[in-house]
Motif scaffolding. Structure first.
Motif, short mmCIF file in Angstrom:
data_model
loop_
_atom_site.label_atom_id
_atom_site.label_comp_id
_atom_site.label_asym_id
_atom_site.label_seq_id
_atom_site.Cartn_x
_atom_site.Cartn_y
_atom_site.Cartn_z
N LEU A 146 0.87 -1.17 0.00
CA LEU A 146 0.00 0.00 0.00
C LEU A 146 0.91 1.22 0.00
O LEU A 146 1.68 1.42 0.95
CB LEU A 146 -0.92 -0.01 1.23
CG LEU A 146 -1.81 1.22 1.42
CD1 LEU A 146 -2.79 1.38 0.27
CD2 LEU A 146 -2.54 1.14 2.76
N LEU A 147 0.87 1.99 -1.08
CA LEU A 147 1.77 3.13 -1.26
C LEU A 147 0.96 4.40 -1.46
O LEU A 147 -0.03 4.40 -2.20
CB LEU A 147 2.64 2.91 -2.50
CG LEU A 147 3.54 1.69 -2.46
CD1 LEU A 147 3.55 1.00 -3.80
CD2 LEU A 147 4.93 2.08 -2.05
N GLY A 148 1.38 5.47 -0.83
CA GLY A 148 0.70 6.74 -1.01
C GLY A 148 1.43 7.88 -0.34
O GLY A 148 2.51 7.71 0.21
N GLY A 149 0.82 9.04 -0.42
CA GLY A 149 1.43 10.23 0.17
C GLY A 149 2.22 11.05 -0.82
O GLY A 149 2.82 12.05 -0.48
N ARG A 150 2.22 10.62 -2.09
CA ARG A 150 2.85 11.37 -3.17
C ARG A 150 2.18 10.94 -4.47
O ARG A 150 1.50 9.92 -4.52
CB ARG A 150 4.35 11.11 -3.24
CG ARG A 150 4.74 9.69 -3.64
CD ARG A 150 6.25 9.61 -3.93
NE ARG A 150 6.70 8.26 -4.14
CZ ARG A 150 6.63 7.58 -5.30
NH1 ARG A 150 6.04 8.12 -6.35
NH2 ARG A 150 7.11 6.36 -5.39
#
Length: 112
Positions: A101-105
């Motif tokens: 789970l990848l995010g924040g950009r």
């Protein structure tokens, strides 16, 4: 069994746990590729996505729902990416089914 993720789930190797229930264990990646990078791992040892079958459909659905909840918990309101790498050529480095789970950009495509 000499599986890194099985050892993490068993508490033999420390991790920064963010969620756990009867089916899955989620923790922060030690080499994050985004401001938020969480690994979501089933507690059942399954080698890869190629090794799932009909009996795993509830587990896979559960992972998707928890990924959505974790994205909300970590403030990923502008979007996120949920990734599964399958086998060596797909970039899988640990032979235990898991999702990133990848995010924040902003996420570019194709990933680089």
């Amino acid at each position: 069994m000499d599986c890194l993720f099985c050892k993490i789930i068993a508490g033999e190797i420390p991790s920064d746990k963010v969620y756990e229930d009867d089916l899955i264990y989620a923790f922060k990646d030690i080499d994050p590729q985004a401001p938020v990078h969480i690994l979501i791992v089933p507690k059942e040892h399954i080698e890869s996505l190629d090794d799932i079958n009909e009996s795993h459909k509830d587990l896979i659905f559960h992972i998707s729902l928890k990924a959505k909840e974790l994205a909300a918990k970590f403030g990923l309101t502008k979007g996120y990416r949920l990734v599964n790498n399958c086998k060596e050529d797909g970039g899988q480095s640990v032979n235990h089914l898991h999702y990133h789970l990848l995010g924040g950009r902003s996420m570019a495509w194709p990933p680089g």
